[in-house]
Scaffold this motif. Structure first.
Motif, PDB file in Angstrom:
ATOM      1  N   GLN A 286       0.825  -1.209   0.000  1.00  0.00           N
ATOM      2  CA  GLN A 286       0.000   0.000   0.000  1.00  0.00           C
ATOM      3  C   GLN A 286       0.860   1.260   0.000  1.00  0.00           C
ATOM      4  O   GLN A 286       0.586   2.217  -0.729  1.00  0.00           O
ATOM      5  CB  GLN A 286      -0.917   0.002   1.232  1.00  0.00           C
ATOM      6  CG  GLN A 286      -2.063  -1.005   1.172  1.00  0.00           C
ATOM      7  CD  GLN A 286      -2.856  -1.027   2.464  1.00  0.00           C
ATOM      8  OE1 GLN A 286      -2.294  -0.847   3.549  1.00  0.00           O
ATOM      9  NE2 GLN A 286      -4.156  -1.239   2.360  1.00  0.00           N
ATOM     10  N   ASP A 290       1.781   4.308  -3.207  1.00  0.00           N
ATOM     11  CA  ASP A 290       1.428   5.710  -2.997  1.00  0.00           C
ATOM     12  C   ASP A 290       2.435   6.582  -3.748  1.00  0.00           C
ATOM     13  O   ASP A 290       3.620   6.607  -3.400  1.00  0.00           O
ATOM     14  CB  ASP A 290       1.466   6.031  -1.496  1.00  0.00           C
ATOM     15  CG  ASP A 290       0.913   7.415  -1.186  1.00  0.00           C
ATOM     16  OD1 ASP A 290       1.101   8.340  -2.011  1.00  0.00           O
ATOM     17  OD2 ASP A 290       0.304   7.576  -0.113  1.00  0.00           O
ATOM     18  N   ARG A 412      -2.366  10.132   4.787  1.00  0.00           N
ATOM     19  CA  ARG A 412      -2.968   9.281   3.763  1.00  0.00           C
ATOM     20  C   ARG A 412      -3.164   7.826   4.183  1.00  0.00           C
ATOM     21  O   ARG A 412      -3.781   7.058   3.459  1.00  0.00           O
ATOM     22  CB  ARG A 412      -2.102   9.335   2.510  1.00  0.00           C
ATOM     23  CG  ARG A 412      -2.013  10.736   1.893  1.00  0.00           C
ATOM     24  CD  ARG A 412      -0.998  10.817   0.761  1.00  0.00           C
ATOM     25  NE  ARG A 412      -1.252   9.855  -0.295  1.00  0.00           N
ATOM     26  CZ  ARG A 412      -2.167  10.002  -1.253  1.00  0.00           C
ATOM     27  NH1 ARG A 412      -2.942  11.091  -1.271  1.00  0.00           N
ATOM     28  NH2 ARG A 412      -2.332   9.081  -2.182  1.00  0.00           N
ATOM     29  N   HIS A 413      -2.622   7.446   5.359  1.00  0.00           N
ATOM     30  CA  HIS A 413      -2.728   6.039   5.781  1.00  0.00           C
ATOM     31  C   HIS A 413      -3.073   5.988   7.272  1.00  0.00           C
ATOM     32  O   HIS A 413      -4.101   6.499   7.658  1.00  0.00           O
ATOM     33  CB  HIS A 413      -1.421   5.299   5.451  1.00  0.00           C
ATOM     34  CG  HIS A 413      -1.090   5.327   3.977  1.00  0.00           C
ATOM     35  ND1 HIS A 413      -1.644   4.458   3.070  1.00  0.00           N
ATOM     36  CD2 HIS A 413      -0.272   6.146   3.261  1.00  0.00           C
ATOM     37  CE1 HIS A 413      -1.195   4.732   1.852  1.00  0.00           C
ATOM     38  NE2 HIS A 413      -0.358   5.754   1.943  1.00  0.00           N
ATOM     39  N   PRO A 473      -2.991  15.323  -1.393  1.00  0.00           N
ATOM     40  CA  PRO A 473      -4.356  15.144  -0.875  1.00  0.00           C
ATOM     41  C   PRO A 473      -4.407  14.095   0.232  1.00  0.00           C
ATOM     42  O   PRO A 473      -3.592  13.183   0.275  1.00  0.00           O
ATOM     43  CB  PRO A 473      -5.132  14.680  -2.115  1.00  0.00           C
ATOM     44  CG  PRO A 473      -4.104  13.992  -2.951  1.00  0.00           C
ATOM     45  CD  PRO A 473      -2.820  14.726  -2.732  1.00  0.00           C
ATOM     46  N   ALA A 474      -5.389  14.251   1.120  1.00  0.00           N
ATOM     47  CA  ALA A 474      -5.597  13.269   2.183  1.00  0.00           C
ATOM     48  C   ALA A 474      -6.522  12.174   1.690  1.00  0.00           C
ATOM     49  O   ALA A 474      -7.310  12.367   0.769  1.00  0.00           O
ATOM     50  CB  ALA A 474      -6.189  13.948   3.403  1.00  0.00           C
ATOM     51  N   LYS A 475      -6.400  11.008   2.304  1.00  0.00           N
ATOM     52  CA  LYS A 475      -7.312   9.901   2.014  1.00  0.00           C
ATOM     53  C   LYS A 475      -8.271   9.744   3.178  1.00  0.00           C
ATOM     54  O   LYS A 475      -7.927  10.008   4.329  1.00  0.00           O
ATOM     55  CB  LYS A 475      -6.525   8.599   1.822  1.00  0.00           C
ATOM     56  CG  LYS A 475      -5.815   8.508   0.480  1.00  0.00           C
ATOM     57  CD  LYS A 475      -5.185   7.136   0.320  1.00  0.00           C
ATOM     58  CE  LYS A 475      -4.530   7.000  -1.051  1.00  0.00           C
ATOM     59  NZ  LYS A 475      -3.895   5.668  -1.213  1.00  0.00           N
ATOM     60  N   ASN A 476      -9.490   9.302   2.900  1.00  0.00           N
ATOM     61  CA  ASN A 476     -10.487   9.115   3.950  1.00  0.00           C
ATOM     62  C   ASN A 476     -10.253   7.788   4.651  1.00  0.00           C
ATOM     63  O   ASN A 476     -10.331   6.732   4.039  1.00  0.00           O
ATOM     64  CB  ASN A 476     -11.905   9.128   3.363  1.00  0.00           C
ATOM     65  CG  ASN A 476     -12.259  10.485   2.799  1.00  0.00           C
ATOM     66  OD1 ASN A 476     -11.759  11.499   3.272  1.00  0.00           O
ATOM     67  ND2 ASN A 476     -13.123  10.508   1.802  1.00  0.00           N
ATOM     68  N   HIS A 477      -9.932   7.848   5.949  1.00  0.00           N
ATOM     69  CA  HIS A 477      -9.738   6.639   6.744  1.00  0.00           C
ATOM     70  C   HIS A 477     -10.409   6.835   8.099  1.00  0.00           C
ATOM     71  O   HIS A 477      -9.761   6.906   9.134  1.00  0.00           O
ATOM     72  CB  HIS A 477      -8.255   6.342   6.941  1.00  0.00           C
ATOM     73  CG  HIS A 477      -7.615   5.759   5.731  1.00  0.00           C
ATOM     74  ND1 HIS A 477      -7.795   4.455   5.336  1.00  0.00           N
ATOM     75  CD2 HIS A 477      -6.805   6.323   4.793  1.00  0.00           C
ATOM     76  CE1 HIS A 477      -7.111   4.218   4.237  1.00  0.00           C
ATOM     77  NE2 HIS A 477      -6.504   5.333   3.879  1.00  0.00           N
ATOM     78  N   ARG A 480      -9.322  10.689  11.034  1.00  0.00           N
ATOM     79  CA  ARG A 480      -7.974  10.850  10.514  1.00  0.00           C
ATOM     80  C   ARG A 480      -7.467  12.259  10.776  1.00  0.00           C
ATOM     81  O   ARG A 480      -8.235  13.121  11.199  1.00  0.00           O
ATOM     82  CB  ARG A 480      -7.943  10.547   9.021  1.00  0.00           C
ATOM     83  CG  ARG A 480      -8.614  11.637   8.166  1.00  0.00           C
ATOM     84  CD  ARG A 480      -8.818  11.134   6.744  1.00  0.00           C
ATOM     85  NE  ARG A 480      -9.211  12.187   5.838  1.00  0.00           N
ATOM     86  CZ  ARG A 480     -10.430  12.635   5.679  1.00  0.00           C
ATOM     87  NH1 ARG A 480     -11.406  12.135   6.418  1.00  0.00           N
ATOM     88  NH2 ARG A 480     -10.699  13.593   4.820  1.00  0.00           N
ATOM     89  N   ASN A 498     -14.952  11.213   9.429  1.00  0.00           N
ATOM     90  CA  ASN A 498     -15.411  11.062   8.064  1.00  0.00           C
ATOM     91  C   ASN A 498     -16.911  11.342   8.006  1.00  0.00           C
ATOM     92  O   ASN A 498     -17.685  10.821   8.798  1.00  0.00           O
ATOM     93  CB  ASN A 498     -15.097   9.627   7.612  1.00  0.00           C
ATOM     94  CG  ASN A 498     -15.377   9.418   6.125  1.00  0.00           C
ATOM     95  OD1 ASN A 498     -15.923  10.302   5.483  1.00  0.00           O
ATOM     96  ND2 ASN A 498     -15.004   8.263   5.631  1.00  0.00           N
TER      97      ASN A 498
END
Length: 502
Positions: A286, A290, A412-413, A473-477, A480, A498
């Protein structure tokens, strides 16, 4: 006893003491890494050419082109020297004609090198390959080990791998001290790679965990990288001076004693034990998929590849073009080490303010310019400015991209850092594996100058990619961490949920 126990508890909870331990571990690891730089080329040359000796003062003078003068006890006047026979009037006697054509026997190359104290250019160029392979063995083994150490820290924590790194480094140091053949020294360098992987990945992961704030993390990692820089600074002159005046074994025994002190400190403060991570960790796949992490890691690789090429080739180039003694081979790296120490401590906090992408972009351009300046040097003084600029620029990149990797994982993680710093260490090792491994062949094929021109051009071409890191950009987790950008690129962390979960 209660007071001592309370004091120990405070020490074990102190973030600053953890930072000191990580910095010392990086210092000793990189001191061992660079102590061999001025030792190995000369030591291997002496192994391969046992007739070579720098003690040329005791050797007989080179043969003269004229016949030696002899005391004549008869009343017959002595014959004139051969070089004066051409000035005689009348026909030259046959015996004199024969003496004029006599050529002194040629001195074998090994004997000539031994008498003059100079090394053969051809032998020195060929030495690049063997020295380069030995130097890169550590980075290659570290490269192979890192993908295992990162996930391992998720299962057992950071303290146990950190202590294992000390033990392995101690063993490697002793092998260097008493090894007397190329294959044994090669094994010592390779074994060090395993210890370095444990120390680097665990140390950086430990700092990222203890310093969750992005600004504080950048400062802490800048200080830790300063320990790395100090090791790089001390190593070459320490190794060069000790090798010339004491011998090969002494510097490594001193390093072994210092490593023991670091091991005792780790036992006292870290108390190595299995500690599992509670949060689910991202997989290596993963993280490697990225693109922002890949770009950050690539900057670390290309920034360090130039100095990786210089480590084995610069001492040999100096021996060949400047006839440099051992102490100069180590001192040549001091400007780079001092400026790296300044650059890492300066751009830990400054990179956070001006933007780490911009600091890295400028650093890559400066690295290229300095690499292209080095081949024009004709003495050690000419190496001061380009080596200083090179070290400062590498410090800009390393102190910006190492905390950037932790920031990208947070953004992002998930906030588990072993794997991402194994990627960062892989990137660092790639530079020090590809550089020395290729330097010997590139010097033979293209020459020292064009080898450095090539890696400089690669740095120029890669620098624009740093712009991609300006605002990833940020990732939705779920819950976060995000970033709010304000004036002067200052940042602060906020936690929010979220929207899909509400």
């Amino acid at each position: 006893m209660g007071g001592v126990g309370e004091w120990l508890t405070q020490c074990r909870e102190s973030r600053k003491l953890i930072l000191v331990i990580v910095a010392i571990a990086l210092l000793l690891d990189n001191m061992l890494l660079t102590t061999v730089v001025p030792i190995i080329p000369k030591y291997l040359y002496q192994l391969h050419h046992p007739n070579y000796s720098a003690e040329v003062e005791e050797e007989p003078p080179p043969p003269s082109t004229t016949l030696p003068t002899t005391t004549i006890t008869t009343t017959t006047p002595p014959l004139p020297p051969i070089t004066e026979l051409d000035g005689l009037s009348g026909p030259t006697p046959p015996a004199m004609e024969f003496l004029k054509n006599v050529t002194p026997p040629a001195t074998p190359p090994d004997e000539r090198r031994r008498r003059t104290g100079r090394m053969s250019h051809e032998d020195l160029v060929n030495e690049n390959v063997e020295v380069g392979l030995l130097f890169c063995s550590k980075a290659v083994v570290q490269l192979i080990t890192n993908p295992f150490i990162g996930p391992l820290t998720h299962r057992i924590g950071y303290s146990l791998p950190m202590f294992a790194g000390f033990v392995i480094m101690f063993i490697s140091t002793l092998i260097f001290a008493f090894g007397s053949s190329y294959i044994v020294l090669f094994i010592a360098r390779a074994v060090q790679g395993i210890g370095s992987s444990c120390s680097s990945v665990s140390g950086m992961g430990m700092l990222a965990e203890r310093y969750p704030d992005d600004k504080e993390r950048g400062n802490a990692m800048g200080i830790a990288l300063g320990g790395l820089a100090l090791g790089v600074l001390i190593g070459p002159p320490f190794g060069g001076v000790m090798f010339q005046f004491v011998g090969k074994t002494a510097p490594f025994l001193i390093l072994a004693v210092l490593a023991l002190g670091d091991g005792l400190l780790q036992l006292l403060v870290l108390q190595p034990a299995v500690m599992k991570q509670e949060e689910e960790a991202p997989t290596l796949l993963q993280l490697m998929s990225d693109p922002y992490i890949v770009i950050s890691a690539g900057a670390i690789t290309f920034a360090n590849m130039g100095i990786g090429m210089l480590e084995p080739s610069l001492p040999i180039w100096m021996m060949d073009t400047m006839d440099a003694p051992e102490w100069q081979l180590g001192i040549a790296f001091i400007p780079a080490s001092i400026s790296y120490l300044i650059g890492t401590n300066l751009f830990g906090p400054l990179g956070h303010l001006m933007g780490r992408w911009l600091a890295s972009l400028i650093g890559l351009f400066v690295i290229g310019i300095c690499l292209m300046s080095i081949p024009s040097a004709t003495n050690i003084n000419h190496l001061i400015a380009p080596n200083a600029g090179l070290g400062f620029a590498i410090g800009m990149v390393d102190s910006s991209m190492m905390p950037e990797l932790g920031y990208l994982v947070d953004l992002r993680h998930s906030a588990v850092y072993g794997s991402v710093y194994s990627i960062g260490d892989v990137a660092f090792c790639l530079g020090f594996a590809i550089g020395p491994a290729l330097s010997g062949s590139l010097v033979q094929r293209f020459g020292f100058k064009w080898m450095l021109y090539g890696i400089a051009i690669i740095n120029f071409l890669y620098a624009p990619f740093m712009y991609c890191l300006k605002s990833p950009p940020a990732k939705n987790h779920g819950e976060r961490q995000g970033l709010i950008y304000g004036e002067k690129s200052s940042v602060r962390y906020v936690t929010y949920k979220n929207e899909d979960e509400e």
